[in-house]
Design an enzyme around this catalytic site. Structure first.
Site, PDB file in Angstrom:
ATOM      1  N   LYS A  16       0.826  -1.216   0.000  1.00 54.05           N
ATOM      2  CA  LYS A  16       0.000   0.000   0.000  1.00 54.05           C
ATOM      3  C   LYS A  16       0.858   1.262   0.000  1.00 54.05           C
ATOM      4  O   LYS A  16       0.641   2.173  -0.770  1.00 54.05           O
ATOM      5  CB  LYS A  16      -0.869   0.077   1.266  1.00 54.05           C
ATOM      6  N   ARG A  91      -9.088   1.598   9.238  1.00 53.02           N
ATOM      7  CA  ARG A  91      -8.789   0.180   9.398  1.00 53.02           C
ATOM      8  C   ARG A  91      -9.885  -0.562  10.147  1.00 53.02           C
ATOM      9  O   ARG A  91      -9.747  -1.755  10.389  1.00 53.02           O
ATOM     10  CB  ARG A  91      -7.486   0.019  10.182  1.00 53.02           C
ATOM     11  N   ARG A 130      11.260 -12.534   5.447  1.00 49.16           N
ATOM     12  CA  ARG A 130      11.980 -11.262   5.523  1.00 49.16           C
ATOM     13  C   ARG A 130      12.444 -11.001   6.962  1.00 49.16           C
ATOM     14  O   ARG A 130      13.566 -10.566   7.191  1.00 49.16           O
ATOM     15  CB  ARG A 130      11.065 -10.127   5.050  1.00 49.16           C
ATOM     16  N   ARG A 136      15.470 -10.700  12.839  1.00 48.67           N
ATOM     17  CA  ARG A 136      14.630 -10.168  13.901  1.00 48.67           C
ATOM     18  C   ARG A 136      14.261 -11.267  14.895  1.00 48.67           C
ATOM     19  O   ARG A 136      14.376 -12.448  14.613  1.00 48.67           O
ATOM     20  CB  ARG A 136      13.359  -9.577  13.310  1.00 48.67           C
ATOM     21  N   ARG A 147      -0.785  -8.755  13.422  1.00 55.61           N
ATOM     22  CA  ARG A 147      -1.206  -7.713  12.476  1.00 55.61           C
ATOM     23  C   ARG A 147      -2.108  -8.309  11.397  1.00 55.61           C
ATOM     24  O   ARG A 147      -3.094  -7.697  10.987  1.00 55.61           O
ATOM     25  CB  ARG A 147       0.017  -7.050  11.829  1.00 55.61           C
TER      26      ARG A 147
END
Ligand code: AMP
Length: 190
Positions: A16, A91, A130, A136, A147
């Site tokens: 987006k 949202r 990713r 991470r 999310r």
């Protein structure tokens, strides 16, 4: 006629923000990213930032009243008078209803909701890979899943809201960035 009051809708990681940036260069209207504004609020430790921080860190949606306040203030700025690209707001259905009211107060209406259509399972895989490559922590894997769940349960229903309003355009969000931009521009008459 080219739509200039736009909303980009799609799951996290669908592109987006990338597409909104490309579009704003073409249309010359501001991109309004509540995610960016909230991150700035957290960085400056403002009252909004203090309210939003824990939700953002957990990958959860920040409460409606906080985000609606941020968006209302931003949309009233003079640079939005000639159009805008909303990226990451609304949202939830309550936010979408608030947006309808805000725009009515400002004497305008949304012209297009561009829904980026991507396979959510493939998206989770990509985001997880990713996260791993970038080294991470597991926390982030959990955040990504949260999310995505937030998107499915609270944001995906907006597709129907905007279909009913007659402004929904669905665009295939898989493929090269430039090709997706081309599809969006065609869909909004740019
Ligand atoms: P984004 O950069 O758009 O993915 O947003 C990052 C985070 O900011 C989200 O995971 C939410 O915690 C928060 N956020 C941004 N926009 C909204 C919104 N419209 N409603 C609720 N929370 C939001």
């Amino acid at each position: 006629m080219t739509a200039r009051r736009l909303l980009m809708l799609g799951p996290p990681g669908a592109g987006k923000g990338t597409q909104a940036l490309r579009l704003l260069k073409k249309l010359g209207v501001p991109q309004i990213s509540t995610g960016d504004m909230l991150r700035e609020a957290v960085a400056s430790d403002s009252p909004v930032g203090r309210e939003a921080r824990s939700y953002m860190e957990a990958g959860k949606l920040v409460p409606d009243e906080v985000v609606i306040g941020v968006a209302r203030e931003r949309l009233a700025q003079p640079d939005c008078a000639d159009g805008f690209i909303l990226d990451g707001f609304p949202r939830t259905v309550a936010q979408a209803e608030a947006l309808d009211e805000i725009l009515e107060e400002l004497g305008c209406a949304l012209e297009s909701c561009v829904a980026l259509d991507v396979d959510e399972d493939a998206l989770v895989e990509r985001l997880l890979r990713r996260a791993q490559i970038e080294g991470r922590s597991d926390d982030n894997e959990e955040t990504i899943r949260t999310r995505m769940q937030e998107y499915r349960s609270k944001t995906a229903p907006l597709i129907d809201h905007y279909r009913r309003a007659g402004v929904l355009v669905e665009v295939d969000g898989l493929g090269e960035i430039a090709e997706i931009s081309r599809r969006i521009e065609e869909a909004i008459g740019a």
